[in-house]
Write a protein that holds these residues in place. Sequence first.
Motif, mmCIF file in Angstrom:
data_model
loop_
_atom_site.group_PDB
_atom_site.id
_atom_site.type_symbol
_atom_site.label_atom_id
_atom_site.label_comp_id
_atom_site.label_asym_id
_atom_site.label_seq_id
_atom_site.Cartn_x
_atom_site.Cartn_y
_atom_site.Cartn_z
ATOM 1 N N LEU A 20 -7.245 -2.834 -51.052
ATOM 2 C CA LEU A 20 -6.893 -1.273 -51.490
ATOM 3 C C LEU A 20 -7.512 -0.875 -52.622
ATOM 4 C CD1 LEU A 20 -5.462 1.392 -50.812
ATOM 5 C CD2 LEU A 20 -3.470 0.366 -51.922
ATOM 6 N N GLU A 21 -7.578 -1.880 -53.676
ATOM 7 C CA GLU A 21 -8.326 -1.771 -54.919
ATOM 8 C C GLU A 21 -9.669 -1.116 -54.917
ATOM 9 O OE1 GLU A 21 -7.329 -4.953 -57.617
ATOM 10 O OE2 GLU A 21 -5.191 -4.621 -57.297
ATOM 11 N N VAL A 22 -10.481 -2.292 -53.933
ATOM 12 C CA VAL A 22 -11.732 -2.061 -53.905
ATOM 13 C C VAL A 22 -11.994 -0.627 -53.108
ATOM 14 C CG1 VAL A 22 -13.733 -2.990 -52.454
ATOM 15 C CG2 VAL A 22 -12.215 -4.530 -53.459
ATOM 16 N N CYS A 23 -11.108 -0.284 -52.307
ATOM 17 C CA CYS A 23 -11.277 1.296 -51.596
ATOM 18 C C CYS A 23 -11.272 2.228 -52.787
ATOM 19 C CB CYS A 23 -10.261 1.226 -50.615
ATOM 20 S SG CYS A 23 -10.694 0.371 -49.317
ATOM 21 N N ARG A 24 -10.357 2.057 -53.575
ATOM 22 C CA ARG A 24 -9.958 2.980 -54.350
ATOM 23 C C ARG A 24 -11.043 3.094 -55.666
ATOM 24 N NH1 ARG A 24 -6.914 4.955 -51.857
ATOM 25 N NH2 ARG A 24 -4.749 4.963 -51.624
ATOM 26 N N LYS A 25 -11.706 2.052 -55.926
ATOM 27 C CA LYS A 25 -12.837 1.881 -56.911
ATOM 28 C C LYS A 25 -14.137 2.691 -56.182
ATOM 29 C CE LYS A 25 -12.584 -2.406 -58.680
ATOM 30 N NZ LYS A 25 -13.030 -3.629 -58.708
ATOM 31 N N ASN A 26 -14.144 2.710 -54.942
ATOM 32 C CA ASN A 26 -15.406 3.119 -54.292
ATOM 33 C C ASN A 26 -15.170 4.556 -53.541
ATOM 34 O OD1 ASN A 26 -17.467 1.064 -54.481
ATOM 35 N ND2 ASN A 26 -15.731 -0.187 -54.333
ATOM 36 N N ASP A 27 -14.155 5.244 -53.808
ATOM 37 C CA ASP A 27 -13.832 6.491 -53.391
ATOM 38 C C ASP A 27 -13.671 6.207 -51.739
ATOM 39 O OD1 ASP A 27 -13.127 9.195 -52.926
ATOM 40 O OD2 ASP A 27 -15.359 9.627 -53.016
ATOM 41 N N MET A 28 -13.175 5.059 -51.314
ATOM 42 C CA MET A 28 -12.920 5.036 -50.014
ATOM 43 C C MET A 28 -11.320 5.182 -49.463
ATOM 44 S SD MET A 28 -15.194 1.657 -49.037
ATOM 45 C CE MET A 28 -14.647 1.698 -47.282
ATOM 46 N N LEU A 29 -11.512 5.599 -48.365
ATOM 47 C CA LEU A 29 -9.690 5.604 -47.805
ATOM 48 C C LEU A 29 -9.387 4.224 -47.230
ATOM 49 C CD1 LEU A 29 -9.807 9.116 -46.270
ATOM 50 C CD2 LEU A 29 -9.030 8.536 -48.751
ATOM 51 N N TYR A 30 -8.068 4.093 -47.220
ATOM 52 C CA TYR A 30 -7.636 2.882 -46.503
ATOM 53 C C TYR A 30 -6.735 3.199 -45.097
ATOM 54 C CZ TYR A 30 -6.128 -2.059 -46.566
ATOM 55 O OH TYR A 30 -5.801 -3.536 -46.010
ATOM 56 N N LEU A 31 -7.261 2.815 -44.157
ATOM 57 C CA LEU A 31 -6.384 2.954 -42.827
ATOM 58 C C LEU A 31 -5.718 1.530 -42.343
ATOM 59 C CD1 LEU A 31 -7.779 4.980 -39.563
ATOM 60 C CD2 LEU A 31 -6.087 3.012 -39.662
ATOM 61 N N SER A 32 -4.467 1.663 -42.297
ATOM 62 C CA SER A 32 -3.707 0.754 -41.993
ATOM 63 C C SER A 32 -3.378 0.821 -40.477
ATOM 64 C CB SER A 32 -2.527 0.651 -43.047
ATOM 65 O OG SER A 32 -1.800 -0.770 -42.618
ATOM 66 N N ASP A 33 -3.916 -0.168 -39.733
ATOM 67 C CA ASP A 33 -3.591 0.167 -38.155
ATOM 68 C C ASP A 33 -2.151 -0.492 -37.950
ATOM 69 O OD1 ASP A 33 -3.303 0.244 -35.563
ATOM 70 O OD2 ASP A 33 -5.426 -0.419 -35.211
ATOM 71 N N GLU A 34 -1.057 -0.068 -37.756
ATOM 72 C CA GLU A 34 0.063 -0.495 -37.548
ATOM 73 C C GLU A 34 0.489 -0.353 -36.057
ATOM 74 O OE1 GLU A 34 2.996 -1.572 -40.144
ATOM 75 O OE2 GLU A 34 2.385 -0.724 -41.919
ATOM 76 N N VAL A 35 -0.422 -0.057 -35.172
ATOM 77 C CA VAL A 35 0.075 -0.185 -33.911
ATOM 78 C C VAL A 35 0.992 -1.228 -33.433
ATOM 79 C CG1 VAL A 35 -0.790 -0.268 -31.580
ATOM 80 C CG2 VAL A 35 -1.673 1.563 -33.245
ATOM 81 N N VAL A 36 0.445 -2.605 -33.918
ATOM 82 C CA VAL A 36 1.497 -3.732 -33.486
ATOM 83 C C VAL A 36 2.474 -4.057 -34.552
ATOM 84 C CG1 VAL A 36 1.359 -6.050 -33.162
ATOM 85 C CG2 VAL A 36 -0.558 -4.667 -31.926
ATOM 86 N N THR A 37 2.235 -3.906 -35.933
ATOM 87 C CA THR A 37 3.133 -4.299 -37.038
ATOM 88 C C THR A 37 4.195 -3.437 -37.453
ATOM 89 O OG1 THR A 37 1.447 -3.583 -38.478
ATOM 90 C CG2 THR A 37 1.263 -6.012 -37.781
ATOM 91 N N GLY A 38 3.885 -2.094 -36.707
ATOM 92 C CA GLY A 38 5.318 -1.205 -37.181
ATOM 93 C C GLY A 38 6.104 -1.382 -36.321
ATOM 94 N N PHE A 39 7.394 -0.811 -36.734
ATOM 95 C CA PHE A 39 8.688 -0.616 -35.978
ATOM 96 C C PHE A 39 9.141 -1.934 -35.611
ATOM 97 C CE2 PHE A 39 7.015 3.344 -35.758
ATOM 98 C CZ PHE A 39 7.984 4.326 -35.793
ATOM 99 N N GLY A 40 9.218 -2.785 -36.718
ATOM 100 C CA GLY A 40 10.154 -3.991 -36.713
ATOM 101 C C GLY A 40 9.464 -5.091 -36.508
ATOM 102 N N ARG A 41 8.347 -5.109 -36.051
ATOM 103 C CA ARG A 41 7.853 -6.510 -35.778
ATOM 104 C C ARG A 41 7.778 -7.625 -36.893
ATOM 105 N NH1 ARG A 41 7.693 -8.777 -31.718
ATOM 106 N NH2 ARG A 41 8.028 -6.994 -30.687
ATOM 107 N N LEU A 42 7.568 -7.201 -38.065
ATOM 108 C CA LEU A 42 7.398 -7.901 -39.041
ATOM 109 C C LEU A 42 8.990 -7.673 -40.146
ATOM 110 C CD1 LEU A 42 3.848 -8.014 -40.385
ATOM 111 C CD2 LEU A 42 5.101 -9.413 -38.936
ATOM 112 N N GLY A 43 9.938 -6.728 -39.346
ATOM 113 C CA GLY A 43 11.119 -6.846 -40.088
ATOM 114 C C GLY A 43 11.255 -5.494 -40.810
ATOM 115 N N TYR A 44 10.476 -4.725 -40.862
ATOM 116 C CA TYR A 44 10.407 -3.302 -41.608
ATOM 117 C C TYR A 44 9.980 -2.373 -40.608
ATOM 118 C CZ TYR A 44 11.486 -6.299 -45.580
ATOM 119 O OH TYR A 44 12.096 -7.151 -46.222
#
Length: 469
Positions: free
Chosen positions: A241-265
Amino acid sequence: MSTPVKVKQQDNQFIHPWDDIVKIGDHKRTLLSRGEGVYVHDSEGNRLLDAPAGMWCVNIGHGREEMAQAIHDQIMDLTYVSPWSMTTSPAARFAAMLAAVSPGDLNNVFFTTGGSTAVDSALRFVQFYNNMRGKREKKHIIAQKRGYHGSTFLTGSVSGKERDKSNLDFVEGLVHHIDAPHPLLKPEGQSEAEFLDACVGNLENMIAEVGADKCAVFVAEPILASGGVIVPPEGYHQRCLEVCRKNDMLYLSDEVVTGFGRLGYCFASEDVFGIQPDLITTAKGLTSGYVPMGAFLVSDRLIQEIKDLGGDSAVFSNGFTYSGHPVAAAAGIKNLEIMQREELFEQARETGPYMQQQLQTLRDIPIVTDVRGMGLMACVECEVEEGSRDLVMDLALGSRIDKHCQKMGLIVRPLINMCVMSPPLTITYEQIDEMVAILRKGILLAMQDIENEKNSRGSADSRHPSPTA
Ligand SMILES: Cc1ncc(COP(=O)(O)O)c(C=O)c1O
């Protein structure tokens, strides 16, 4: 009384995802007819523990009466309205609920029909954002090898699984893949810190190669799911994320699997990995697979920038007939209510480590070469002989294990030589024990098969010595 649907055992008309077209009709897929809780039942009445929760999605478990009721009630109240010109209370309410549980200022929700359309739409939003900023060259996408992001032309191109690239066409020149941050790729003698530097260095090097003025976005799964449940080294996402910020890039976190509790949150990006990305994509657990729905969430910061730049108008010409479908939204609301009321995220935070610990006990089986995961997602990797790369046998290993397990009452998701597990969040300690015990037997039986085949291969070879022998 309704007429029973005639189900043919032969499944000749349904082209399945990743189907081998040459073999359509030959596959003998298990026919499932019913499900409750963590179990499903096949057409012969056998009960199977659904360790992959369908496809990482049935997070609240199968057959929930109150979900059926919520879906029924919404259909009877109002089935559909055009999301272009109208809105509905469930869609508006569900968006507000998602904004309330999302990290940081990701308070804006674009509903889609599933995960692929969520990622595709999010990427189009990134293009739109840079067009609004007058940065029309800034469109390149950096993604991870072994990542999976969907089956549209763009998301298929962003996915980084080499094996899927042979028979289809992909977007040319726009997408660049860096190595997956896979701990098994850490060279011997390299420290954890050096490995992390190298993984982050891959992103930096790719940006330098393509040119920061051309790079728009980094797309990453918090844990590479169908790439084999690859947990990155600690600090990876923060550093990227820091690298993205430094280079004016966006960060897309694909949570299609990890969202809604799979990792406890509800979302893993912030609570597990300590980042507030610019965009999050979600699907699957969003409605626990009861009806299809996906979404991307985007930050107030980006929305405000576009508002400031847009003048009188900035139309994001992207959407679907079923964006914010009221029935799907009603299912999403009920799903999240159930998760919160039953404290399923908290439960997953307790059972997840137990599942990981129990799966580790399988390491004593000779063909098990790695057991990894986090929370309620895990992978048991097997090789016919460690390092032998017997491709023919390795390729079939996951399916062999799954076949044996199914006979004993367990579905695992076979992925080449890996077995992937991501059970409903409702799974109990006892059911985890049941899952691990059957998996152990399944792996041992597959190992026995391999031994038998090797022996029969060996005796065939000795009857027919090769000409050079
Ligand atoms: C991380 C990730 N993103 C996107 C998708 C695509 O989702 P869908 O199959 O709902 O289109 C998947 C599907 O497995 C996925 O695992």
